[in-house]
Design a protein around this motif. Sequence first.
Motif, mmCIF file in Angstrom:
data_model
loop_
_atom_site.group_PDB
_atom_site.id
_atom_site.type_symbol
_atom_site.label_atom_id
_atom_site.label_comp_id
_atom_site.label_asym_id
_atom_site.label_seq_id
_atom_site.Cartn_x
_atom_site.Cartn_y
_atom_site.Cartn_z
ATOM 1 N N GLU A 16 42.097 27.695 37.147
ATOM 2 C CA GLU A 16 41.138 28.126 38.176
ATOM 3 C C GLU A 16 40.114 29.088 37.574
ATOM 4 O O GLU A 16 40.401 29.797 36.620
ATOM 5 N N ASP A 17 38.950 29.108 38.178
ATOM 6 C CA ASP A 17 37.978 30.134 37.837
ATOM 7 C C ASP A 17 38.503 31.446 38.406
ATOM 8 O O ASP A 17 39.206 31.459 39.410
ATOM 9 N N GLU A 18 38.162 32.550 37.756
ATOM 10 C CA GLU A 18 38.581 33.859 38.278
ATOM 11 C C GLU A 18 38.103 33.983 39.722
ATOM 12 O O GLU A 18 36.988 33.626 40.046
ATOM 13 N N GLY A 19 38.948 34.463 40.565
ATOM 14 C CA GLY A 19 38.581 34.613 41.974
ATOM 15 C C GLY A 19 39.830 34.725 42.829
ATOM 16 O O GLY A 19 40.930 35.002 42.340
ATOM 17 N N THR A 20 39.662 34.482 44.092
ATOM 18 C CA THR A 20 40.738 34.675 45.063
ATOM 19 C C THR A 20 41.934 33.769 44.792
ATOM 20 O O THR A 20 43.083 34.220 44.823
ATOM 21 N N VAL A 21 41.683 32.489 44.522
ATOM 22 C CA VAL A 21 42.782 31.545 44.290
ATOM 23 C C VAL A 21 43.541 31.914 43.017
ATOM 24 O O VAL A 21 44.780 31.951 43.010
ATOM 25 N N CYS A 22 42.806 32.224 41.976
ATOM 26 C CA CYS A 22 43.418 32.613 40.701
ATOM 27 C C CYS A 22 44.286 33.856 40.886
ATOM 28 O O CYS A 22 45.434 33.904 40.427
ATOM 29 N N THR A 23 43.753 34.839 41.575
ATOM 30 C CA THR A 23 44.490 36.083 41.816
ATOM 31 C C THR A 23 45.737 35.814 42.661
ATOM 32 O O THR A 23 46.816 36.344 42.375
#
Length: 87
Positions: free
Chosen positions: A62-69
């Motif tokens: 995933e790209d860094e962001g909400t889903v990744c976190t």
Amino acid sequence: MEKFDKNIFSQAQTLFTQDEFNKALNEAKAEIMAVAIQTTKQAMFFERRACAQMLMDMADMEDEGTVCTALRNAAEHIVNRVPAQNQ
């Protein structure tokens, strides 16, 4: 040809009393259960680690962001679910 004594079993010696046998049997059962419990705990630990690794791999895609976190946080929670096993 030699004849077998029909009472061969009546000549057997008592090696253990019933109480000694029962005690040894109960000890063996307890040891088997302890090993089974420990083995199950280890299997669950390995399964949790594998699930956490899958989440970390998904987070890496995933790209860094909400889903990744969220994926990384879920992986951390899975690993830390039973803190005593992480030592």
